[in-house]
Structures are given as C-alpha cells and as structure tokens.
Design a protein around this motif. Sequence first.
Motif, PDB file in Angstrom:
ATOM      1  N   GLY A  30       0.847  -1.186   0.000  1.00  0.00           N
ATOM      2  CA  GLY A  30       0.000   0.000   0.000  1.00  0.00           C
ATOM      3  C   GLY A  30       0.879   1.230   0.000  1.00  0.00           C
ATOM      4  O   GLY A  30       1.769   1.381  -0.819  1.00  0.00           O
ATOM      5  N   GLU A  31       0.650   2.136   0.959  1.00  0.00           N
ATOM      6  CA  GLU A  31       1.432   3.361   1.051  1.00  0.00           C
ATOM      7  C   GLU A  31       2.609   3.205   2.004  1.00  0.00           C
ATOM      8  O   GLU A  31       3.391   4.124   2.186  1.00  0.00           O
ATOM      9  CB  GLU A  31       0.533   4.511   1.548  1.00  0.00           C
ATOM     10  N   VAL A  32       2.736   2.044   2.643  1.00  0.00           N
ATOM     11  CA  VAL A  32       3.742   1.894   3.680  1.00  0.00           C
ATOM     12  C   VAL A  32       4.910   1.061   3.183  1.00  0.00           C
ATOM     13  O   VAL A  32       4.728  -0.057   2.707  1.00  0.00           O
ATOM     14  CB  VAL A  32       3.135   1.221   4.940  1.00  0.00           C
ATOM     15  N   HIS A  33       6.113   1.628   3.309  1.00  0.00           N
ATOM     16  CA  HIS A  33       7.313   0.886   2.928  1.00  0.00           C
ATOM     17  C   HIS A  33       7.705  -0.029   4.081  1.00  0.00           C
ATOM     18  O   HIS A  33       7.560   0.288   5.248  1.00  0.00           O
ATOM     19  CB  HIS A  33       8.450   1.861   2.629  1.00  0.00           C
ATOM     20  N   LYS A  34       8.202  -1.195   3.756  1.00  0.00           N
ATOM     21  CA  LYS A  34       8.655  -2.103   4.803  1.00  0.00           C
ATOM     22  C   LYS A  34       9.747  -3.000   4.256  1.00  0.00           C
ATOM     23  O   LYS A  34       9.884  -3.189   3.055  1.00  0.00           O
ATOM     24  CB  LYS A  34       7.514  -2.960   5.315  1.00  0.00           C
ATOM     25  N   PHE A  35      10.522  -3.572   5.143  1.00  0.00           N
ATOM     26  CA  PHE A  35      11.404  -4.660   4.790  1.00  0.00           C
ATOM     27  C   PHE A  35      10.585  -5.931   4.937  1.00  0.00           C
ATOM     28  O   PHE A  35       9.952  -6.160   5.960  1.00  0.00           O
ATOM     29  CB  PHE A  35      12.629  -4.703   5.708  1.00  0.00           C
ATOM     30  N   THR A  36      10.621  -6.754   3.921  1.00  0.00           N
ATOM     31  CA  THR A  36       9.753  -7.927   3.928  1.00  0.00           C
ATOM     32  C   THR A  36      10.269  -9.020   4.839  1.00  0.00           C
ATOM     33  O   THR A  36       9.555  -9.967   5.135  1.00  0.00           O
ATOM     34  CB  THR A  36       9.651  -8.513   2.506  1.00  0.00           C
ATOM     35  N   GLY A  37      11.518  -8.923   5.253  1.00  0.00           N
ATOM     36  CA  GLY A  37      12.084 -10.007   6.048  1.00  0.00           C
ATOM     37  C   GLY A  37      12.849 -10.979   5.174  1.00  0.00           C
ATOM     38  O   GLY A  37      13.545 -11.859   5.687  1.00  0.00           O
ATOM     39  N   ASP A  38      12.720 -10.825   3.838  1.00  0.00           N
ATOM     40  CA  ASP A  38      13.452 -11.700   2.931  1.00  0.00           C
ATOM     41  C   ASP A  38      14.874 -11.178   2.826  1.00  0.00           C
ATOM     42  O   ASP A  38      15.127 -10.154   2.212  1.00  0.00           O
ATOM     43  CB  ASP A  38      12.779 -11.721   1.561  1.00  0.00           C
ATOM     44  N   ARG A  39      15.784 -11.868   3.422  1.00  0.00           N
ATOM     45  CA  ARG A  39      17.179 -11.469   3.395  1.00  0.00           C
ATOM     46  C   ARG A  39      18.057 -12.704   3.381  1.00  0.00           C
ATOM     47  O   ARG A  39      17.594 -13.805   3.689  1.00  0.00           O
ATOM     48  CB  ARG A  39      17.527 -10.580   4.586  1.00  0.00           C
ATOM     49  N   GLY A  40      19.304 -12.537   3.003  1.00  0.00           N
ATOM     50  CA  GLY A  40      20.221 -13.668   2.958  1.00  0.00           C
ATOM     51  C   GLY A  40      21.504 -13.281   2.265  1.00  0.00           C
ATOM     52  O   GLY A  40      21.802 -12.094   2.087  1.00  0.00           O
ATOM     53  N   PHE A  41      22.259 -14.287   1.862  1.00  0.00           N
ATOM     54  CA  PHE A  41      23.520 -14.046   1.175  1.00  0.00           C
ATOM     55  C   PHE A  41      23.301 -14.068  -0.337  1.00  0.00           C
ATOM     56  O   PHE A  41      22.690 -14.994  -0.873  1.00  0.00           O
ATOM     57  CB  PHE A  41      24.555 -15.091   1.577  1.00  0.00           C
ATOM     58  N   VAL A  42      23.825 -13.046  -0.987  1.00  0.00           N
ATOM     59  CA  VAL A  42      23.672 -12.928  -2.439  1.00  0.00           C
ATOM     60  C   VAL A  42      24.221 -14.159  -3.147  1.00  0.00           C
ATOM     61  O   VAL A  42      23.606 -14.683  -4.078  1.00  0.00           O
ATOM     62  CB  VAL A  42      24.385 -11.657  -2.952  1.00  0.00           C
ATOM     63  N   SER A  43      25.387 -14.642  -2.708  1.00  0.00           N
ATOM     64  CA  SER A  43      26.039 -15.770  -3.369  1.00  0.00           C
ATOM     65  C   SER A  43      25.221 -17.049  -3.290  1.00  0.00           C
ATOM     66  O   SER A  43      25.377 -17.940  -4.124  1.00  0.00           O
ATOM     67  CB  SER A  43      27.418 -16.015  -2.742  1.00  0.00           C
ATOM     68  N   GLU A  44      24.309 -17.134  -2.311  1.00  0.00           N
ATOM     69  CA  GLU A  44      23.477 -18.331  -2.159  1.00  0.00           C
ATOM     70  C   GLU A  44      22.150 -18.199  -2.885  1.00  0.00           C
ATOM     71  O   GLU A  44      21.644 -19.170  -3.445  1.00  0.00           O
ATOM     72  CB  GLU A  44      23.222 -18.604  -0.671  1.00  0.00           C
ATOM     73  N   ARG A  45      21.584 -17.000  -2.888  1.00  0.00           N
ATOM     74  CA  ARG A  45      20.215 -16.830  -3.381  1.00  0.00           C
ATOM     75  C   ARG A  45      20.133 -16.352  -4.827  1.00  0.00           C
ATOM     76  O   ARG A  45      19.281 -16.807  -5.594  1.00  0.00           O
ATOM     77  CB  ARG A  45      19.478 -15.837  -2.477  1.00  0.00           C
ATOM     78  N   PHE A  46      21.006 -15.433  -5.221  1.00  0.00           N
ATOM     79  CA  PHE A  46      20.896 -14.845  -6.556  1.00  0.00           C
ATOM     80  C   PHE A  46      21.141 -15.855  -7.676  1.00  0.00           C
ATOM     81  O   PHE A  46      20.396 -15.875  -8.656  1.00  0.00           O
ATOM     82  CB  PHE A  46      21.833 -13.645  -6.690  1.00  0.00           C
ATOM     83  N   PRO A  47      22.189 -16.700  -7.598  1.00  0.00           N
ATOM     84  CA  PRO A  47      22.408 -17.656  -8.695  1.00  0.00           C
ATOM     85  C   PRO A  47      21.232 -18.600  -8.922  1.00  0.00           C
ATOM     86  O   PRO A  47      20.857 -18.874 -10.061  1.00  0.00           O
ATOM     87  CB  PRO A  47      23.660 -18.423  -8.244  1.00  0.00           C
ATOM     88  N   SER A  48      20.626 -19.100  -7.828  1.00  0.00           N
ATOM     89  CA  SER A  48      19.491 -20.014  -7.975  1.00  0.00           C
ATOM     90  C   SER A  48      18.266 -19.283  -8.510  1.00  0.00           C
ATOM     91  O   SER A  48      17.521 -19.817  -9.337  1.00  0.00           O
ATOM     92  CB  SER A  48      19.170 -20.679  -6.633  1.00  0.00           C
TER      93      SER A  48
END
Length: 206
Positions: A46-64
């Motif tokens: 909506g109008e509210v910005h938030k961090f979704t809680g989805d976080r991790g290491f780029v080297s583990e998540r981005f390639p997959s």
Amino acid sequence: RTEELEQALYEARINNEIISAISKTYWLIYRINLQSGVFEEVSTNGEVHKFTGDRGFVSERFPSACKNMISDEFQEEMQAFLNIETLPERLAERDEVSCEYQTRRGNWHVGRFIVQQRDENGHATKVLYAIQGINERKKQELEYEEKIKRLAEEARLANLSKTEFLRRMSHDIRTPINGIRGMIKIANRYNDPQKQLECRQKIWEA
C-alpha cells in the motif's frame, strides 16, 4: 525524547514515501552490502514501505533465482552481471550498471545496480539492485529492429535487381554498338555508294 521520536517518525514517513514512489518504476528493490554479501529485499505494501524479512547471502540466493527465473538465452550473461565480487570494479567509474534480460515467462526486465555508498577509497560498499519491467519498451524496440531488418533486406534485393538490370543492359547495349562500330569501319574502307548505303541501313537497324 518526544521531539526525537516525532522527528524519527517524520523521517521514516518521508523515506517510505520516497521508496514507495521509486517502487512505481522499480517493482523489486534489494539493498546489498557488498562487504558482507548480505541482501535485504525492499517492497511496498500500500502506502507503507517495509522490509519484507526476505534477506540472505547474495552468493546463495541470486544464482538459484537467476537459474529459475531467467530464460536460458540470458543465463550466462546474467550470472556474470549478478556476480557481486566483480561489481566494485564495474562501478569504479560509474554510479550504475544495468542489463536487460527475458524471463522464462517471456517478460522483459532490466536489472540495475546503483551505488548507495562508497568507502574512503571510492570503492562501492553498498548498492541497490532494482528490477524494472520493460515489456512495452522492448516490444517497440524489437518491432523497430524488425522494421530495419526488413528495409535492409528490401534495399539489398533492390540493389541486386538494379545490378542485374545494369548487367543485362550493358550486354544489350554493347552488342549493337559493336555492330555499329563494325559497319563504320567497313564504310570507311569502301567508297562504293551501294556499300555505303548498306552500311548506313545496318547502322540504323542496330
């Protein structure tokens, strides 16, 4: 403390509004710490910005994620583009780098790394990675490229036709000219009026 709290709430609201506005263009934004290799996903609700809680290491998540979402044609290019180990070097003399790609569903996106912070030596330490949908723009580009290819092919065929026409015309013109030259040589050799008349008649026909 109340004033400090009010100021913090005000700044948070302003930040939320800014990120919400940016998210209208970039539908997915990651904040990445290049030193730790950790990413945080930024989104809007909506109008509210938030961090979704989805976080991790780029080297583990981005390639997959790249392997699962991006079409095979762009796999190698995007795997290299998303490699954050080479990113500081690529951002050494610029504040952003981008790469267009197509998803497995056929949608066109552009991924963009934007420098958020540099160290005292000017090396990028924190970046934003933003993804933007570009289906409409890409459609127009592809249509334009197809039009250019079509026009180039039409020009090539027209040039071939012109070359063939000139080749045939050259042959068709050269043959009678050779006959005319031959008759003139014969006419120059003989003073006989009858021969002259015959030569002129053949020249006329030629």
